[in-house]
Design an enzyme around this catalytic site. Sequence first.
Site, short mmCIF file in Angstrom:
data_model
loop_
_atom_site.label_atom_id
_atom_site.label_comp_id
_atom_site.label_asym_id
_atom_site.label_seq_id
_atom_site.Cartn_x
_atom_site.Cartn_y
_atom_site.Cartn_z
N TYR B 22 0.78 -1.23 0.00
CA TYR B 22 0.00 0.00 0.00
C TYR B 22 0.82 1.29 0.00
CZ TYR B 22 -3.83 -3.16 1.18
OH TYR B 22 -4.76 -4.18 1.18
N HIS B 99 -8.60 2.62 -6.02
CA HIS B 99 -7.89 1.67 -5.15
C HIS B 99 -6.40 1.96 -5.22
CE1 HIS B 99 -11.48 -0.76 -4.57
NE2 HIS B 99 -11.73 -0.59 -5.85
#
Lengths: 149, 149, 149, 149, 149, 149, 149, 149, 149, 149, 149, 149
Positions: B22, B99
């Site tokens: 991430y 995302h």
Amino acid sequence: MVIGVVHGPNLNLLGTREPDQYGVTTLDEINRSLSSLGAELGVTVEAVQSNHEGVLIDAIQAGRGRWTGVLVNPGGFTHSSVALRDALLAAGVPFVEVHLSNVHAREPFRRQSYFSDVAIGVVCGFGAASYTLGLRGLVARLATSTAGG
Amino acid sequence: MVIGVVHGPNLNLLGTREPDQYGVTTLDEINRSLSSLGAELGVTVEAVQSNHEGVLIDAIQAGRGRWTGVLVNPGGFTHSSVALRDALLAAGVPFVEVHLSNVHAREPFRRQSYFSDVAIGVVCGFGAASYTLGLRGLVARLATSTAGG
Amino acid sequence: MVIGVVHGPNLNLLGTREPDQYGVTTLDEINRSLSSLGAELGVTVEAVQSNHEGVLIDAIQAGRGRWTGVLVNPGGFTHSSVALRDALLAAGVPFVEVHLSNVHAREPFRRQSYFSDVAIGVVCGFGAASYTLGLRGLVARLATSTAGG
Amino acid sequence: MVIGVVHGPNLNLLGTREPDQYGVTTLDEINRSLSSLGAELGVTVEAVQSNHEGVLIDAIQAGRGRWTGVLVNPGGFTHSSVALRDALLAAGVPFVEVHLSNVHAREPFRRQSYFSDVAIGVVCGFGAASYTLGLRGLVARLATSTAGG
Amino acid sequence: MVIGVVHGPNLNLLGTREPDQYGVTTLDEINRSLSSLGAELGVTVEAVQSNHEGVLIDAIQAGRGRWTGVLVNPGGFTHSSVALRDALLAAGVPFVEVHLSNVHAREPFRRQSYFSDVAIGVVCGFGAASYTLGLRGLVARLATSTAGG
Amino acid sequence: MVIGVVHGPNLNLLGTREPDQYGVTTLDEINRSLSSLGAELGVTVEAVQSNHEGVLIDAIQAGRGRWTGVLVNPGGFTHSSVALRDALLAAGVPFVEVHLSNVHAREPFRRQSYFSDVAIGVVCGFGAASYTLGLRGLVARLATSTAGG
Amino acid sequence: MVIGVVHGPNLNLLGTREPDQYGVTTLDEINRSLSSLGAELGVTVEAVQSNHEGVLIDAIQAGRGRWTGVLVNPGGFTHSSVALRDALLAAGVPFVEVHLSNVHAREPFRRQSYFSDVAIGVVCGFGAASYTLGLRGLVARLATSTAGG
Amino acid sequence: MVIGVVHGPNLNLLGTREPDQYGVTTLDEINRSLSSLGAELGVTVEAVQSNHEGVLIDAIQAGRGRWTGVLVNPGGFTHSSVALRDALLAAGVPFVEVHLSNVHAREPFRRQSYFSDVAIGVVCGFGAASYTLGLRGLVARLATSTAGG
Amino acid sequence: MVIGVVHGPNLNLLGTREPDQYGVTTLDEINRSLSSLGAELGVTVEAVQSNHEGVLIDAIQAGRGRWTGVLVNPGGFTHSSVALRDALLAAGVPFVEVHLSNVHAREPFRRQSYFSDVAIGVVCGFGAASYTLGLRGLVARLATSTAGG
Amino acid sequence: MVIGVVHGPNLNLLGTREPDQYGVTTLDEINRSLSSLGAELGVTVEAVQSNHEGVLIDAIQAGRGRWTGVLVNPGGFTHSSVALRDALLAAGVPFVEVHLSNVHAREPFRRQSYFSDVAIGVVCGFGAASYTLGLRGLVARLATSTAGG
Amino acid sequence: MVIGVVHGPNLNLLGTREPDQYGVTTLDEINRSLSSLGAELGVTVEAVQSNHEGVLIDAIQAGRGRWTGVLVNPGGFTHSSVALRDALLAAGVPFVEVHLSNVHAREPFRRQSYFSDVAIGVVCGFGAASYTLGLRGLVARLATSTAGG
Amino acid sequence: MVIGVVHGPNLNLLGTREPDQYGVTTLDEINRSLSSLGAELGVTVEAVQSNHEGVLIDAIQAGRGRWTGVLVNPGGFTHSSVALRDALLAAGVPFVEVHLSNVHAREPFRRQSYFSDVAIGVVCGFGAASYTLGLRGLVARLATSTAGG
């Protein structure tokens, strides 16, 4: 830094084909706006369009060693061309997949892509802007990886 | 013009959680860069994050009439929350789904989204840049529809 | 060494709800027996129960850095909550999934878990004893990895 | 009270076969630790291992009337042997299914078991400890049913 | 004319195993009634039972050239043994598949057979009578094909 | 004791229709051999054939209270008629499903039956003999249940 | 260098069984041609055939440490035996899967193999020649890996 | 007799949200008409609405012992919340599932409900009238079971 | 205003057939209660029942132009009759689908309806009351559309 | 005797593209080794490679009447090109399908081939050796059929 | 030469039913144009329509021996009637399947036909012209087979 | 009025390729008969055939504005080419899909078409006559829409 831009089948019709679905911008206009944005971001853009899968594969192979990234809208090949996928993998550089329309809001078969799982990122649904967003994302990613290691 | 930004569960951990997956940017940094980009694009950005689905739904309902578009990263709710989908539909304004990671390159269940088919567009895989690309795309779309009719 | 124990929705009813399916032991009794077994095994146990997915995620996030392992009975969230799965992955410590009943002998949807493939182990079907077995297994595994490297 | 322990194919290789997957404990060590734990719990343990499905079925049939419960690690037969399932059902006593590795984290076909839905409980992922946990769970269950009715 | 009768795993337990499901007749009784009926129909019956798939395959191979038909209850192998199917095909004579219980009224996996599509006929659900009905059907068929060509 | 015999659509053509698939015996001959066997077994046989699903349902309803069992070859209705299934269930007596051909060796859709899971037994593949075998099986079963309780 | 050759069930019938499907060469002839080719390639060949899955697993286990590669035709076990797959994985040496017939041109279930994804290569459809081709491929691969590192 | 009425997420927006889909009646009006009808039918109605799954579960738990039946419109939770299903099962009283819109005429995922198979009945498609019809049906059922035993 | 009521196969047996599943009310009683409720609601009710799909289709065609709505319990035809669906669509008036039992709690095939997605609403599980609830819902809907436009 | 060798898309890159996956041998080297082996086996080899599906189809059509067999590595077209399959079928001579890598050990979509079920045999996983093994197999098969009739 | 024309359920409504979907031509007009075209092509046409599956089967049976080909529009029976398929197969003459609308552009279930795979050809989407095209195709085919042998 | 006729891959072989499957008429003969029929119907026919998907797409694009309808036999591209589908959609004129053989009676993958749901009609199974029937149907449809509005 050179970015290859690969436009799949029927995209040469942009601006005239089903404008409700694909918008009124022509492919030339898209390529010009990519060049212009590329200049701003410090990259050169080389675009190719063909209705022939083989021509696109040849072009990607020709770009090996010269292109440092690829922006690809596989068009109808998105859902069928393992050969194009393999060409991009063989190119050995990161690529971004873009679509003019939101493929998730259309026929179910358009939700299956042979590219998404090996792309670094995917952009869809913004019309011609999908390309410029994709180019920004690709260049940002290349910058990061070049800088980081 | 106010854009709501909705961050789903666990996104408050950004920068500390699984950085390989991430990235190292924190949620605050993302929100600040969205505000900054928003200012440039002429929109105000209002961000909310929660691990509680109900809190996000409440926030979206509260934004009705004030938000003219929504940028949403549903996180883990992407694959399970019809209620959040319904809240966005009830809001009656266009939204973009983003995302951080490329959901197509992960577990199979992450390829199923309850949002993509009703979003105007989807951006994924560019880390924190997914948000700024999504905001650009959303604002461009809003500009078009306002201008065009 | 602190072990987090996470009880999902409706487990507060234990001992009163469908005793044929779930037994007559209450959640307090389970927590006490876990504390007692924990003391024996040299670990402290911290238990949380909630019917709110968000509360459980918050609790797991709060346990980061303090918990060295998690024992989780996701209850009904087993089959739907990617967000809880993500919270456990973000916690970055091993966890064990337990169920009171044998989920394989019930409705087909109970055989699908968002937790099993990322847990270190799974125990189900032993009623309240599933918890104590799971704790033993978790502590044994933690001991091994600590010792071995 | 006698508990049958049934080890499926290739488990005789334990300690030498793929230690990353299955650990370094040998089958003899597992059987000895089960005997030792059994003594502590007041049960006698009888173990059998074979690479021959028929030998295992014969053994289970031979245990009828003498065994009051079975601990079974069907190994590769887990996913294919209805005949072994039927033998256990014909035995008419409760059984527990155990696996050394976490079958949910491996090939998809390992998630399908012909035993789980008729076992009283399942334990997997704890290496050799799966057996001792399974034995504890089985004996606890037998104690309950004997006491209760 | 010799008919081979092949009984699969656990059928040696007949009469003692789950009588609600399989009835109280023993395998010996079934074999005797088949011999008796065979005498009446002018055929000799040779029966084999084993819990070992390999033993059954060996027996079928041994029957080649001597058996003119086979009556087979594959038991649990019904749903898993391609090897047994192949042995029957290699035998090159017609065979009938029988089951004591109605396999269509039980677990879903029992509806899949590796034998039915290459058998000449199937009989199930009549308990021990499934065998005698199957023998009658097999002999009738053999009579027809012998007579007709 | 009266047994209803229900012949589905196109079975009136027996003996003339696709003899390779269905044999050369006519429906009258089948009915006569059933009557004759019924006499031997101590039951009366009442046969009905129709190409109309409704006529068959009416007939089954009319047989309620008088028929103690049903022998049914649903023909093409096997794979489509829930209504006929419901009529047989409403009749409240055991029934046996028979087919002339081996349905497992034909088109895949012929392997799905709306009758098998609620029949007491199934016989297929023996041509006209499927009926007499089915009648024997049915009467044997009725005898057992009458005798037993 | 010793190569184990593992022949599955019914392959002992080669030359007599369904010659249209499997050819007229016997298993002895195949083994002799493998030995002869092995001599030419500088490897010794050890062959085993059994209709018993357990016997094959035992043989593979016995070959551990002595065999440097395995050539396996699992026959009917191809589609059902996880245990045999596991035995080959436990052997820890490369193996090649071969089939006499073209499994892709037969019943659909024959397209599913428990071996192909863990084999180094697969050869099918060439009759007895599948074995010699497979041996050549295996030895070439072993040579490469030995030489290369 | 008290009936719990449980309104799922986004139903607080009724009357303002997508009127083409959901009608113009507000939730307050629905609750009032339920109270009024309840008075007529001799039951008291207690309504709760929340966008938080946990709040609804807490409310159902709180109603245990006091509510003799539940009328539930799970909204978006219909298709995802096993936890809410479990709460209703734990309540141990009959419940009726209602939907304003005809869920069968919308997106395919709306045809899957975690409630229908454990409800006593389902009503959908009648707008606000679905609630009153559901209440009538629930009360009629409760009357029957109370009267009958 | 005339409402057609269409009862599918086997519903003529109501009150006598499987009372546990379908209740003790007869079809006549249901029709009378519908007439009575219709009178109260200001509509006339015309009922037809048949075990013949063709008779029901004929009746629906005959009702065209006279019926302003249809209440239909297709019984077993629910899951198989496209022809009946087409007849209702051709009628060009709204219809409501009702079922006595809760079809979601029975065999899986009963969850598939050829009517639900084109009905205005569905009611199931309330026994005979399903009809009266359905009539109320239908009339309310007709009133709305008549009034509104 | 002339054997056509057909190399699909991206195979011109061999030796430079993803060497871990595809090895370091170039396509020229493969063609030379095929010619050399062909000379040894008494056949002439004609090779064609293209990234254009149409070029390959044209080549196969041009080979009709001259080629007595084909060795084909369809590359990415394996999983998508019915047109290439049809061209090979139209050629009316046997063909062998080869792959450098083990397609069974890669992405799931690579397990689906439009060629395997109509090829005489398949070889995969041996790198460049897959071609020479395939040629041996093809020539052996052609020899057999020529000799045998 | 007589051609049977079989019209399925609801086709009697043609010209009045959903004209957008099915056009404004009546069934009589279609039959007349078929007769007229038949005269031109040298065949006599016999048409039957029914909403009763049984009536259509009876008619097809009655046409055996007299009809040399069949033109069938099974209407709603297309997707459900194995019995009608069997009747056509039993007729033993070629048949053509026609549909007024393009069944591929409607509900998914309309893409499944029980007739197409055993028809000689299929025509759909041309409204009433589908019939005349189908008749032309059928007669051409019959002419060919008669002439050719 | 000009009608484009698009022949897919391998259709240039007609008359020589698999005559059992595709007939003995050549493509030239088909084109001539289409021209001749076109003259009769008042339309000009322009035919193109290629084994190259890209050539066909180019041709369809070139026909935009000039062609008023398209008759297309996509051959092997039927089942794989979204690009060709998109080209036809972009052409913006009605098209008819034809096949020489009955695709429903061949391999299962031939039942999936990327063209049928967007064609106005489909004709298959009549050999060369499929083309002339398709042309008739197309021209009739065009006449209707021109006349009607």
